[in-house]
Design a protein around this motif. Structure first.
Motif, PDB file in Angstrom:
ATOM      1  N   GLU A  66      13.161   8.486  36.772  1.00  0.00           N
ATOM      2  CA  GLU A  66      11.725   8.559  37.123  1.00  0.00           C
ATOM      3  C   GLU A  66      11.262  10.016  37.103  1.00  0.00           C
ATOM      4  N   ALA A  67      10.139  10.254  36.436  1.00  0.00           N
ATOM      5  CA  ALA A  67       9.651  11.629  36.320  1.00  0.00           C
ATOM      6  C   ALA A  67       8.999  12.134  37.605  1.00  0.00           C
ATOM      7  N   GLY A  68       8.593  11.198  38.491  1.00  0.00           N
ATOM      8  CA  GLY A  68       7.798  11.636  39.634  1.00  0.00           C
ATOM      9  C   GLY A  68       6.552  12.329  39.096  1.00  0.00           C
ATOM     10  N   ASP A  69       6.152  13.461  39.677  1.00  0.00           N
ATOM     11  CA  ASP A  69       4.994  14.163  39.090  1.00  0.00           C
ATOM     12  C   ASP A  69       5.427  15.420  38.339  1.00  0.00           C
ATOM     13  N   TRP A  70       6.656  15.456  37.850  1.00  0.00           N
ATOM     14  CA  TRP A  70       7.107  16.585  37.035  1.00  0.00           C
ATOM     15  C   TRP A  70       6.568  16.458  35.610  1.00  0.00           C
ATOM     16  N   LEU A  71       6.016  17.530  35.098  1.00  0.00           N
ATOM     17  CA  LEU A  71       5.532  17.551  33.718  1.00  0.00           C
ATOM     18  C   LEU A  71       6.678  17.884  32.758  1.00  0.00           C
ATOM     19  N   LEU A  72       6.582  17.422  31.516  1.00  0.00           N
ATOM     20  CA  LEU A  72       7.593  17.656  30.471  1.00  0.00           C
ATOM     21  C   LEU A  72       8.987  17.193  30.914  1.00  0.00           C
ATOM     22  N   PHE A  73       8.996  16.171  31.776  1.00  0.00           N
ATOM     23  CA  PHE A  73      10.252  15.702  32.371  1.00  0.00           C
ATOM     24  C   PHE A  73      11.227  15.194  31.308  1.00  0.00           C
ATOM     25  N   ASP A  74      10.719  14.407  30.352  1.00  0.00           N
ATOM     26  CA  ASP A  74      11.610  13.828  29.343  1.00  0.00           C
ATOM     27  C   ASP A  74      12.226  14.899  28.443  1.00  0.00           C
ATOM     28  N   ASP A  75      11.557  16.048  28.341  1.00  0.00           N
ATOM     29  CA  ASP A  75      12.100  17.133  27.520  1.00  0.00           C
ATOM     30  C   ASP A  75      13.211  17.884  28.252  1.00  0.00           C
ATOM     31  N   TYR A  76      13.068  18.038  29.558  1.00  0.00           N
ATOM     32  CA  TYR A  76      13.978  18.931  30.279  1.00  0.00           C
ATOM     33  C   TYR A  76      15.005  18.246  31.175  1.00  0.00           C
ATOM     34  N   HIS A  77      14.657  17.073  31.735  1.00  0.00           N
ATOM     35  CA  HIS A  77      15.592  16.462  32.678  1.00  0.00           C
ATOM     36  C   HIS A  77      16.943  16.119  32.038  1.00  0.00           C
ATOM     37  N   PRO A  78      16.968  15.471  30.859  1.00  0.00           N
ATOM     38  CA  PRO A  78      18.285  15.178  30.256  1.00  0.00           C
ATOM     39  C   PRO A  78      19.114  16.448  30.010  1.00  0.00           C
ATOM     40  N   ARG A  79      18.449  17.553  29.625  1.00  0.00           N
ATOM     41  CA  ARG A  79      19.183  18.816  29.423  1.00  0.00           C
ATOM     42  C   ARG A  79      19.739  19.320  30.751  1.00  0.00           C
ATOM     43  N   ASN A  80      18.961  19.153  31.816  1.00  0.00           N
ATOM     44  CA  ASN A  80      19.424  19.589  33.132  1.00  0.00           C
ATOM     45  C   ASN A  80      20.635  18.780  33.588  1.00  0.00           C
ATOM     46  N   VAL A  81      20.636  17.499  33.211  1.00  0.00           N
ATOM     47  CA  VAL A  81      21.778  16.653  33.554  1.00  0.00           C
ATOM     48  C   VAL A  81      23.030  17.153  32.830  1.00  0.00           C
ATOM     49  N   VAL A  82      22.897  17.452  31.549  1.00  0.00           N
ATOM     50  CA  VAL A  82      24.039  17.941  30.757  1.00  0.00           C
ATOM     51  C   VAL A  82      24.573  19.240  31.370  1.00  0.00           C
ATOM     52  N   LYS A  83      23.662  20.149  31.692  1.00  0.00           N
ATOM     53  CA  LYS A  83      24.050  21.459  32.242  1.00  0.00           C
ATOM     54  C   LYS A  83      24.771  21.284  33.582  1.00  0.00           C
ATOM     55  N   THR A  84      24.218  20.414  34.417  1.00  0.00           N
ATOM     56  CA  THR A  84      24.792  20.214  35.749  1.00  0.00           C
ATOM     57  C   THR A  84      26.125  19.484  35.653  1.00  0.00           C
ATOM     58  N   PHE A  85      26.210  18.533  34.729  1.00  0.00           N
ATOM     59  CA  PHE A  85      27.468  17.804  34.525  1.00  0.00           C
ATOM     60  C   PHE A  85      28.569  18.790  34.121  1.00  0.00           C
ATOM     61  N   ALA A  86      28.253  19.658  33.175  1.00  0.00           N
ATOM     62  CA  ALA A  86      29.240  20.642  32.699  1.00  0.00           C
ATOM     63  C   ALA A  86      29.672  21.559  33.838  1.00  0.00           C
ATOM     64  N   GLU A  87      28.737  21.870  34.720  1.00  0.00           N
ATOM     65  CA  GLU A  87      29.060  22.770  35.835  1.00  0.00           C
ATOM     66  C   GLU A  87      29.935  22.059  36.877  1.00  0.00           C
ATOM     67  N   LEU A  88      29.626  20.789  37.155  1.00  0.00           N
ATOM     68  CA  LEU A  88      30.286  20.106  38.263  1.00  0.00           C
ATOM     69  C   LEU A  88      31.603  19.435  37.868  1.00  0.00           C
ATOM     70  N   GLU A  89      31.799  19.187  36.580  1.00  0.00           N
ATOM     71  CA  GLU A  89      33.008  18.432  36.234  1.00  0.00           C
ATOM     72  C   GLU A  89      34.284  19.245  36.484  1.00  0.00           C
ATOM     73  N   TRP A  90      34.136  20.552  36.672  1.00  0.00           N
ATOM     74  CA  TRP A  90      35.321  21.388  36.934  1.00  0.00           C
ATOM     75  C   TRP A  90      35.512  21.683  38.427  1.00  0.00           C
ATOM     76  N   GLU A  91      34.668  21.068  39.252  1.00  0.00           N
ATOM     77  CA  GLU A  91      34.780  21.334  40.702  1.00  0.00           C
ATOM     78  C   GLU A  91      36.149  20.915  41.237  1.00  0.00           C
TER      79      GLU A  91
END
Ligand SMILES: [Zn+2]
Length: 307
Positions: A282-307
């Motif tokens: 869900e985008a909530g009221d974030w603009l350009l959500f579909d452009d950036y949220h999936p990238r943020n997920v990839v970035k965060t996944f890469a960061e957290l998978e080595w925790e």
């Protein structure tokens, strides 16, 4: 007295030099606190129409000199900012502070070359320019035209942890942060007006773009919340006057993102499935959500998978 004189002088010069006043195009500029001027960028991706004018940029005026904070997303936008400064003051531009490497904040920098300012950046900014500068210039030549993406001026003053500059009766405290939005983020604090210029460490309406570290960004925001500020200037979005409450939305987005990704990792999901799942978020009221949220997920996944 000096200030008054210089204001009168600039009024006279503007009258004598009509093309300065006439060239007042629709380049918006707001004085958000005395002597603190912000031009608000559009909530769009950079294109030939907006000329990369998508980030908040501006300047702070002291009694002796001016500091520009970010130069805009193209040479043309930098030039319009330079012109609008000339309409407000004839004091010299002694500093160009580059908040971080991203092209919407840096490609306008050549418009200030003639002023020969000291250029201030995070100690990791030169490395970021080396790694990405050519790539950004090539890419944005295609979008904005050759003349609008020419070079990114390199900093000659590097901030390791903190730096103070004096614009004349006006001290700016510049801080270099740990990896957050990028690995080369600065914030600027004007002690006179308690204005905190966060650039892309704060996004309000536009979905934040994580290009550094999600955990680092959370920690950075938590420490910035302790700053006493009357007005906070984000890189994207309107100013915030209720600080620190005004940072709750972005912080909430990051905390939810980390919890969600951590949960997927614990359940043995892959990055590919996390990306797929993120597309129905869900985008909530974030603009350009579909452009950036999936990238943020990839970035965060890469960061957290080595925790
Ligand atoms: Zn940025």
């Amino acid at each position: 007295m000096y200030r008054q004189l210089s204001l009168q002088l600039s009024a006279v010069l503007i009258l004598l030099w009509p093309h300065v006043a006439l060239s007042a195009d629709n380049f918006n500029l707001s004085e958000v606190a005395p002597g603190v001027f912000v031009h608000f960028g559009k909530h769009e991706e950079a294109n030939g129409q907006n000329l990369g004018d998508i980030a908040n940029i501006g300047f702070i005026v002291g009694s002796e000199s001016i500091a520009v904070i970010d130069a805009g997303g193209s040479v043309e936008i930098g030039r319009r900012l330079r012109e609008s400064i000339g309409r407000h003051s004839f004091l010299p531009i002694r500093y160009l502070i580059i908040s971080h490497i991203h092209p919407d904040h840096t490609l306008g920098s050549p418009a200030f070359a003639e002023d020969q300012p000291d250029i201030i950046g995070h100690f990791r900014l030169p490395q970021a320019i080396t790694q990405r500068g050519e790539f950004y210039i090539d890419r944005f030549k295609g979008i904005l035209g050759d003349h609008n993406a020419t070079t990114i001026l390199s900093p000659n003053l590097l901030v390791e942890s903190e730096m103070k500059i004096d614009l004349g009766n006006r001290i700016l405290l510049i801080k270099a942060h740990q990896t957050a939005h990028t690995d080369n983020d600065l914030s600027i604090y004007d002690e006179n007006t308690k204005s905190l210029w966060l650039a892309d460490l704060l996004f309000l309406d536009r979905t934040p773009a994580i290009d550094g570290s999600t955990i680092g960004w959370i920690n950075t925001l938590k420490s910035l919340q302790k700053v006493s500020a009357n007005v906070v200037i984000p890189g994207h979005g309107d100013i915030v006057e209720n600080w620190p409450e005004g940072s709750n939305k972005i912080l909430g987005y990051f905390v939810d993102l980390v919890n969600w990704v951590r949960n997927l990792i614990q359940n043995g999901e892959s990055m590919a499935s996390a990306t797929r799942l993120s597309e129905s978020a869900e985008a909530g009221d974030w603009l350009l959500f579909d452009d950036y949220h999936p990238r943020n997920v990839v970035k965060t996944f890469a960061e957290l998978e080595w925790e």
